[in-house]
Each structure stands twice: as structure tokens, then as C-alpha cells.
Scaffold this motif. Structure first.
Motif, PDB file in Angstrom:
ATOM      1  N   LEU A  40      30.681   6.081  -6.688  1.00  0.00           N
ATOM      2  CA  LEU A  40      31.503   5.138  -5.928  1.00  0.00           C
ATOM      3  C   LEU A  40      31.772   3.874  -6.742  1.00  0.00           C
ATOM      4  O   LEU A  40      32.161   2.852  -6.184  1.00  0.00           O
ATOM      5  N   HIS A  41      31.617   3.935  -8.033  1.00  0.00           N
ATOM      6  CA  HIS A  41      31.736   2.711  -8.828  1.00  0.00           C
ATOM      7  C   HIS A  41      33.161   2.166  -8.842  1.00  0.00           C
ATOM      8  O   HIS A  41      34.130   2.878  -8.644  1.00  0.00           O
ATOM      9  N   SER A  42      33.265   0.866  -9.059  1.00  0.00           N
ATOM     10  CA  SER A  42      34.545   0.156  -9.168  1.00  0.00           C
ATOM     11  C   SER A  42      35.398   0.267  -7.905  1.00  0.00           C
ATOM     12  O   SER A  42      36.527   0.759  -7.932  1.00  0.00           O
ATOM     13  N   ASN A  43      34.815  -0.180  -6.797  1.00  0.00           N
ATOM     14  CA  ASN A  43      35.534  -0.324  -5.531  1.00  0.00           C
ATOM     15  C   ASN A  43      35.266  -1.740  -5.025  1.00  0.00           C
ATOM     16  O   ASN A  43      34.928  -2.635  -5.813  1.00  0.00           O
ATOM     17  N   TYR A  44      35.414  -1.954  -3.719  1.00  0.00           N
ATOM     18  CA  TYR A  44      35.154  -3.271  -3.128  1.00  0.00           C
ATOM     19  C   TYR A  44      34.072  -3.178  -2.046  1.00  0.00           C
ATOM     20  O   TYR A  44      34.079  -3.922  -1.072  1.00  0.00           O
ATOM     21  N   ILE A  45      33.152  -2.270  -2.214  1.00  0.00           N
ATOM     22  CA  ILE A  45      32.118  -1.990  -1.208  1.00  0.00           C
ATOM     23  C   ILE A  45      31.070  -3.102  -1.195  1.00  0.00           C
ATOM     24  O   ILE A  45      30.542  -3.482  -2.243  1.00  0.00           O
ATOM     25  N   ASP A  46      30.787  -3.651  -0.001  1.00  0.00           N
ATOM     26  CA  ASP A  46      29.763  -4.695   0.096  1.00  0.00           C
ATOM     27  C   ASP A  46      28.530  -4.230   0.856  1.00  0.00           C
ATOM     28  O   ASP A  46      27.553  -4.973   0.977  1.00  0.00           O
ATOM     29  N   LYS A  47      28.579  -3.006   1.363  1.00  0.00           N
ATOM     30  CA  LYS A  47      27.451  -2.502   2.138  1.00  0.00           C
ATOM     31  C   LYS A  47      27.443  -0.978   2.112  1.00  0.00           C
ATOM     32  O   LYS A  47      28.498  -0.340   2.202  1.00  0.00           O
ATOM     33  N   SER A  92      27.953   0.977  -9.041  1.00  0.00           N
ATOM     34  CA  SER A  92      28.148  -0.209  -9.874  1.00  0.00           C
ATOM     35  C   SER A  92      29.555  -0.768  -9.714  1.00  0.00           C
ATOM     36  O   SER A  92      30.468  -0.084  -9.256  1.00  0.00           O
ATOM     37  N   ASN A  93      29.716  -2.032 -10.124  1.00  0.00           N
ATOM     38  CA  ASN A  93      31.010  -2.721 -10.080  1.00  0.00           C
ATOM     39  C   ASN A  93      31.616  -2.722  -8.678  1.00  0.00           C
ATOM     40  O   ASN A  93      32.757  -2.325  -8.469  1.00  0.00           O
ATOM     41  N   ASN A  94      30.821  -3.161  -7.708  1.00  0.00           N
ATOM     42  CA  ASN A  94      31.286  -3.342  -6.340  1.00  0.00           C
ATOM     43  C   ASN A  94      30.956  -4.766  -5.899  1.00  0.00           C
ATOM     44  O   ASN A  94      30.856  -5.662  -6.749  1.00  0.00           O
ATOM     45  N   ARG A  95      30.787  -4.978  -4.613  1.00  0.00           N
ATOM     46  CA  ARG A  95      30.455  -6.306  -4.095  1.00  0.00           C
ATOM     47  C   ARG A  95      29.154  -6.270  -3.293  1.00  0.00           C
ATOM     48  O   ARG A  95      28.971  -7.010  -2.327  1.00  0.00           O
TER      49      ARG A  95
END
Length: 255
Positions: free
Chosen positions: A80-87, A104-107
Motif C-alpha cells: 500500500l506504499h505511496s498513498n495518503y493513508i493515515d490509519k 511506507s510513504n503514507n501519512r
């Protein structure tokens, strides 16, 4: 992302589109590859393909992963890397077949990682780098099969001792974090380096030439240790408060 208040309209993934994105890996696994498709909402239709072994949703614009992802009961590999997932959803703990997890590379923040992660008893690789973690999740200490952990480019100031006690840990990436005591961190990372195989024998069980070789190797090792001990300490740059700032600026490039 778009500068206006509205979220960008992502590509719609239908069941037929998803089926056409299934690939067979070199070891015979079924991988659903939906990476780099501009997806903004988790496509519920792919839940009908719950017999897949690997799921790649990396490099999209996802903000949320639903609880229903736990329906992938055979999943071994989740990217799921490089998205805008915060949870992450609590149900991820039910995916006990997972061996690899890359978020990795999320929020993600430390609070965005559920306690249920400690149920992933078979997992071997976890990448949490390039997020907003201010501490290491204590749940990692319960994952005894972990071989590799990525914690780079976060806001972590210390590593708990429970990580050093993981029996199978071989790689720990903690680069570009604002550690309070860098020198102690170096010692900690050195402590998790392990030999693949270790054989112990007594001197009396070795022939003359072998015993001589072992003694020479020991003397050489002791010499290296003495030289290392005499090496001056690395300078600490106290004004360098945010060592991961450069990496943070390039997140959009990664996406």
C-alpha cells in the motif's frame, strides 16, 4: 492532488478490469496489481477475488482502507506504499497469513497503527518508512517472525529494547530520524546483527592446521576490535533538528 476543495475523481475499477490485472508470479502466486492507476477509493469489487495471494495498491491516492480487507484470508503480500493513508483498520490483525506488509510513504501516525497488528504472527517484513511516526509501535515487539523492519524517515527519537529482542530480526532501517542519542542508536543497531550459522567446537577436537587457522582468525578479529575502539566518535550536529526533511519533500515525487 488538485488545489481546489474537491477531491480528484479517480479511475473506476470494475470487476472485469481487476480480473485483467491478475498476474501469476514466478513462484505460481496470484497477484492483483492495481498500482499507479489513480485510484482514490478502495474498489469493493475486488473483494470477490479473495483467493489472490498478493495485492498491490501502491502509488495511488487512497486515503482509507476498509475493514473488509480482512476478507483476503489467503493474502501473503500487501503493498500500500505511496498513498495518503493515515490509519490502518483494526481488521488487519485477522490477516494472519500475511508475510509482507508495505505501508511506507503514507501519512500514518503512531496512533493510526492498531494494536491488532500484534496478531500477524507470521509476518516477516514490515515497512513503515516515510510516515509521521513519533515512536515505534510496541506491537512490533510481539512479532517474533520479523526479519526486516523499515522505520526510516519518520519522527522517531528512540528505539525500544523489545525490538532488539526479536529473535529473527536481520535488518532494521532507522535512517533519517531525529534520535536524541545517535551514538547509542548505532550501538543498538549493531546489537541486532546476527550470524546465519554458528558452530562451537573445543580446541581439542580440531586438527593442528585447523586450530592454527582459528587462532589466526581470532587474533585478526581482536586487532580489528581494538582499532574500532580507537576510532574517534562521530560528530553530533545538534542544529540538525529534522534530518528527514529532504526525504519528506520528495514524497510527491515518489507517488
Amino acid at each position: 492532488m488538485a488545489k481546489s476543495g474537491k477531491s480528484p475523481k479517480g479511475k473506476k475499477i470494475t470487476l472485469n478490469v481487476a480480473k485483467n490485472c491478475i498476474k501469476i508470479t514466478f513462484d505460481g502466486r496470484k497477484r492483483l496489481d492495481l498500482s499507479k492507476m489513480g485510484i482514490t477509493t478502495f474498489p469493493k469489487c475486488i473483494l470477490k477475488l479473495n483467493d489472490i495471494d498478493e495485492l498491490d495498491l501502491s502509488r495511488n491516492m487512497l486515503k482509507r482502507i476498509p475493514d473488509s480487507i480482512s476478507k483476503f484470508q489467503n493474502l501473503r503480500w500487501l503493498d500500500l506504499h505511496s498513498n495518503y493513508i493515515d490509519k490502518l483498520p483494526e481488521s488487519i490483525g485477522q490477516m494472519t497469513t500475511l508475510l509482507y506488509l508495505n505501508v511506507s510513504n503514507n501519512r500514518l501516525t503512531t496512533n493510526g497503527l492498531p494494536v491488532e497488528l500484534n496478531q500477524l504472527k507470521n509476518i516477516r517484513t514490515v515497512n513503515l518508512g516515510l510516515n509521521h511516526l513519533d515512536s515505534v509501535p510496541t506491537t512490533l515487539g510481539a512479532l517474533k517472525e520479523l526479519h526486516e523492519v523499515g522505520l526510516h524517515d519518520n519522527l522517531i527519537s528512540a528505539i525500544p529494547t523489545s525490538i532488539s529482542k526479536l529473535p529473527k530480526l536481520k535488518k532494521l532501517n532507522t535512517k533519517r530520524n531525529p534520535f536524541l542519542q545517535p551514538e547509542e542508536t548505532d550501538v543498538f543497531i549493531d546489537s541486532i546483527k546476527r550470524l546465519e550459522n554458528l558452530y562451537l567446537v573445543e580446541a581439542k577436537d580440531l586438527c593442528g592446521p585447523c586450530l592454527k587457522k582459528c587462532q589466526q582468525a581470532r587474533d585478526k578479529l581482536n586487532k580489528i576490535k581494538s582499532l574500532a575502539a580507537a576510532t574517534p566518535k562521530k560528530p553530533v550536529f545538534s542544529n540538525f533538528i529534522a534530518p528527514n526533511s529532504t526525504a519528506k519533500e520528495s514524497q510527491e515525487e515518489w507517488r
